[in-house]
Design a protein around this motif. Structure first.
Motif, mmCIF file in Angstrom:
data_model
loop_
_atom_site.group_PDB
_atom_site.id
_atom_site.type_symbol
_atom_site.label_atom_id
_atom_site.label_comp_id
_atom_site.label_asym_id
_atom_site.label_seq_id
_atom_site.Cartn_x
_atom_site.Cartn_y
_atom_site.Cartn_z
ATOM 1 N N PRO A 83 0.573 -1.032 0.028
ATOM 2 C CA PRO A 83 0.126 -0.067 0.174
ATOM 3 C C PRO A 83 1.029 1.216 0.119
ATOM 4 O O PRO A 83 1.854 1.306 0.719
ATOM 5 C CB PRO A 83 -0.909 -0.193 1.369
ATOM 6 C CG PRO A 83 0.101 -0.918 2.235
ATOM 7 C CD PRO A 83 0.617 -1.776 1.295
ATOM 8 N N PHE A 84 0.444 2.185 -0.822
ATOM 9 C CA PHE A 84 1.195 3.441 -1.102
ATOM 10 C C PHE A 84 -0.027 4.365 -0.844
ATOM 11 O O PHE A 84 -0.785 4.827 -1.713
ATOM 12 C CB PHE A 84 1.724 3.823 -2.492
ATOM 13 C CG PHE A 84 3.101 3.304 -2.356
ATOM 14 C CD1 PHE A 84 4.076 4.019 -2.944
ATOM 15 C CD2 PHE A 84 3.395 1.859 -2.304
ATOM 16 C CE1 PHE A 84 5.584 3.442 -2.985
ATOM 17 C CE2 PHE A 84 4.752 1.465 -2.591
ATOM 18 C CZ PHE A 84 5.882 2.229 -2.616
ATOM 19 N N CYS A 108 2.077 10.592 -3.973
ATOM 20 C CA CYS A 108 1.949 12.271 -3.782
ATOM 21 C C CYS A 108 1.361 12.579 -4.967
ATOM 22 O O CYS A 108 2.078 12.076 -6.106
ATOM 23 C CB CYS A 108 3.204 12.739 -3.247
ATOM 24 S SG CYS A 108 3.744 12.059 -1.672
ATOM 25 N N ALA A 109 0.853 13.786 -5.231
ATOM 26 C CA ALA A 109 0.268 14.397 -6.368
ATOM 27 C C ALA A 109 0.901 15.902 -6.449
ATOM 28 O O ALA A 109 0.660 16.316 -7.534
ATOM 29 C CB ALA A 109 -1.195 14.508 -6.408
ATOM 30 N N LYS A 111 4.256 18.995 -5.095
ATOM 31 C CA LYS A 111 5.557 19.119 -4.426
ATOM 32 C C LYS A 111 5.139 19.405 -2.856
ATOM 33 O O LYS A 111 6.156 18.832 -2.159
ATOM 34 C CB LYS A 111 6.013 20.452 -4.814
ATOM 35 C CG LYS A 111 7.306 21.156 -3.921
ATOM 36 C CD LYS A 111 7.720 22.448 -4.644
ATOM 37 C CE LYS A 111 8.778 22.985 -3.522
ATOM 38 N NZ LYS A 111 9.262 24.168 -4.062
ATOM 39 N N GLN A 112 4.142 19.808 -2.436
ATOM 40 C CA GLN A 112 3.859 19.970 -1.241
ATOM 41 C C GLN A 112 3.612 18.699 -0.471
ATOM 42 O O GLN A 112 3.915 18.397 0.699
ATOM 43 C CB GLN A 112 2.589 20.935 -0.789
ATOM 44 C CG GLN A 112 1.989 21.106 0.471
ATOM 45 C CD GLN A 112 3.352 21.656 1.379
ATOM 46 O OE1 GLN A 112 3.944 22.753 0.944
ATOM 47 N NE2 GLN A 112 3.264 21.264 2.364
ATOM 48 N N GLU A 113 3.028 17.956 -1.249
ATOM 49 C CA GLU A 113 2.640 16.420 -0.650
ATOM 50 C C GLU A 113 4.108 15.729 -0.368
ATOM 51 O O GLU A 113 3.993 14.954 0.671
ATOM 52 C CB GLU A 113 1.614 15.652 -1.460
ATOM 53 C CG GLU A 113 0.425 16.169 -1.371
ATOM 54 C CD GLU A 113 -0.823 15.183 -1.899
ATOM 55 O OE1 GLU A 113 -1.985 15.620 -1.953
ATOM 56 O OE2 GLU A 113 -0.324 14.352 -2.577
ATOM 57 N N ILE A 114 4.919 15.842 -1.490
ATOM 58 C CA ILE A 114 6.093 15.278 -1.359
ATOM 59 C C ILE A 114 6.980 15.977 0.014
ATOM 60 O O ILE A 114 7.412 14.982 0.870
ATOM 61 C CB ILE A 114 6.866 15.109 -2.743
ATOM 62 C CG1 ILE A 114 6.233 14.529 -3.734
ATOM 63 C CG2 ILE A 114 8.583 14.927 -2.379
ATOM 64 C CD1 ILE A 114 6.917 14.868 -5.192
ATOM 65 N N TYR A 129 5.302 9.621 -7.333
ATOM 66 C CA TYR A 129 4.910 10.974 -7.665
ATOM 67 C C TYR A 129 3.722 10.466 -8.737
ATOM 68 O O TYR A 129 4.053 10.460 -10.089
ATOM 69 C CB TYR A 129 5.794 11.805 -8.290
ATOM 70 C CG TYR A 129 5.467 13.112 -8.561
ATOM 71 C CD1 TYR A 129 3.827 13.590 -8.326
ATOM 72 C CD2 TYR A 129 6.360 13.972 -9.122
ATOM 73 C CE1 TYR A 129 3.881 15.069 -8.399
ATOM 74 C CE2 TYR A 129 5.976 15.522 -9.157
ATOM 75 C CZ TYR A 129 4.844 15.772 -9.006
ATOM 76 O OH TYR A 129 4.515 17.413 -9.196
ATOM 77 N N ALA A 130 2.613 10.246 -8.373
ATOM 78 C CA ALA A 130 1.312 9.650 -9.234
ATOM 79 C C ALA A 130 0.387 10.704 -9.556
ATOM 80 O O ALA A 130 -0.643 10.523 -9.377
ATOM 81 C CB ALA A 130 0.762 8.486 -8.315
ATOM 82 N N ASN A 131 1.094 11.737 -10.292
ATOM 83 C CA ASN A 131 0.285 12.718 -11.049
ATOM 84 C C ASN A 131 0.678 12.782 -12.318
ATOM 85 O O ASN A 131 1.889 13.133 -12.871
ATOM 86 C CB ASN A 131 0.608 13.805 -10.404
ATOM 87 C CG ASN A 131 -0.489 15.032 -10.921
ATOM 88 O OD1 ASN A 131 -1.051 14.968 -12.218
ATOM 89 N ND2 ASN A 131 -0.943 16.069 -10.199
#
Length: 437
Positions: A83-84, A108-109, A111-114, A129-131
């Protein structure tokens, strides 16, 4: 505790339990009580501080124990699939700390989430980085932080990545059938299968490294077979890529997994029963398989408590009143202090139906109880000046007064994360408890 999970919950690995117990931050108070007990204590404190500023604000109770139970459930039913957690669903810092300590990865979608995930100590190789369409400066930031795995679904994105992060490990997101989902993400993302050949050729020309395939059957998927069909499509793309000389090593089965609040229809057990076997049948053990669950982990873990700040009696025209049962002709509009522009944005953005329950009436605590009084046709509205700010257009409630409380369960997914402060109303705070220990 969910009865069908009892064997899983009662015998988790001891090291996992120790990890879980070590999570709470010394800066955050975490109770070890039921949601009922925590809520009651909070309301009693408000009653004792009757004249304190903002003392009746709405608040969440977040149950870290429920998140842990969901993790155990996942590891039991889908042991091969890593799970990610989809940060976008609920970026609450305590949730991220807990899942990080349990070894989860993170979807993460932005920069802020990363940045938020890195700040809680997560290694860059546990982030995807799943966007599929990323801001150029965000791609540069991912490169600086060694967040190498990222998705794409179009040729233009490949050229962008070549320019700003040529060493990235790319995941081709393919389009699958999400017609049976509440949120059809295929309207925006996913490469149609007839474009795959061109995308693979473009990546070869640019000397980019594609390592695997991802898909997303849609948020709030209502058909477990959609996962099977998508896995079969992914297998075909693996084979197509192998014929061109690629060596794919990763399959990302995306999100769309129902939470513990879903008891009927498509449940997590039904998804796991079809997804696990088809992955094992079509992909050898050396292929790494990950997923991007969001609501699965947190939907059932958060309960919101709202204060009734106003009531309005609805006066019906005489002709209409005669058609209504004479015993209960009254109708009421209730106004509470969180709404559609706040935590209840899930009604619009996530197509959720929320159910009000009476938490306190006339200073009598009623959590989990039936109030044995006549119910009246009612509507529940948020606090803003906008007429779309309606939580329940039609529901049945006993006659309540300003100062009474309502609560809504299963409010952990896509709620406070998208809340605004429209009209100057603050976001509801979170009180934490742990019902596992």
């Amino acid at each position: 505790m969910h009865a069908n999970l009892e064997t899983v919950v009662l015998a988790p690995p001891y090291d996992m339990v120790d990890l879980f117990k070590s999570v709470p931050s010394p800066d955050v108070n975490v109770y070890n009580r039921s949601i009922c007990e925590v809520t009651k204590q909070r309301l009693e404190a408000i009653t004792n501080q009757q004249w304190e500023s903002d003392q009746e604000n709405a608040f969440f109770v977040g149950d870290l124990g429920e998140v842990f139970r969901q993790h155990l459930r996942w590891k039991s039913l889908l042991p091969r699939i890593e799970p990610f957690f989809a940060v976008k669903c609920n970026p609450d810092p305590m949730i991220l700390k807990l899942l990080a300590s349990l070894g989860c990865g993170f979807d993460c979608a932005s920069k802020q989430e990363i940045q938020q995930v890195l700040d809680v100590g997560v290694e860059s190789n546990r982030i995807v980085y799943a966007n599929p369409c990323k801001q150029a400066s965000f791609v540069r930031y991912a490169a600086q932080q060694n967040v190498s795995r990222m998705t794409f679904d179009n040729a233009e994105e490949l050229h962008k990545i070549k320019k700003f992060y040529p060493d990235a490990e790319l995941i081709l997101r393919i389009l699958t059938d999400d017609s049976q989902s509440l949120c059809q993400l295929g309207l925006k993302f996913g490469a149609p299968l007839h474009t795959v050949q061109h995308l693979l050729e473009t990546a070869q020309q640019l000397d980019l490294n594609i390592i695997g395939v991802s898909f997303h059957v849609g948020s709030g998927c209502l058909d477990e077979n959609a996962f099977c069909d998508a896995v079969i499509s992914a297998r075909n793309v693996f084979d197509q890529a192998a014929a061109m000389g690629f060596n794919f090593t990763l399959l990302d089965v995306g999100g769309g997994f129902p939470g513990a609040d879903v008891k009927n229809g498509i449940t997590f057990e039904k998804v796991a029963a079809v997804l696990g076997p088809v992955v094992d049948r079509l992909f050898p053990a050396d292929i790494r398989v990950i997923a991007e669950p969001g609501r699965y982990y947190v939907a059932s873990a958060f309960t919101i408590c709202t204060n009734i700040i106003g009531r309005r009696s609805v006066t019906l025209p005489p002709a209409v009143e005669e058609e209504i049962e004479k015993e209960t002709p009254e109708q009421y509009m209730y106004y509470v202090n969180d709404g559609m522009y706040g935590s209840f944005n899930c009604i619009i953005f996530d197509h959720q139906i929320v159910e009000p329950k009476v938490l306190m009436k006339n200073e009598v605590f009623t959590f989990g109880q039936d109030v044995c009084e006549p119910n009246f046709e009612s509507s529940v509205w948020g606090p803003t000046c906008d007429s779309i700010d309606c939580l329940n257009k039609s529901t049945r409630l006993p006659k309540l007064e300003p100062g009474d409380w309502l609560y809504y369960e299963n409010m952990g997914a896509y709620t406070v994360c998208a809340a605004s402060q429209f009209n100057g109303f603050k976001k509801s705070e979170v009180v934490y408890t742990n019902t596992f220990c």
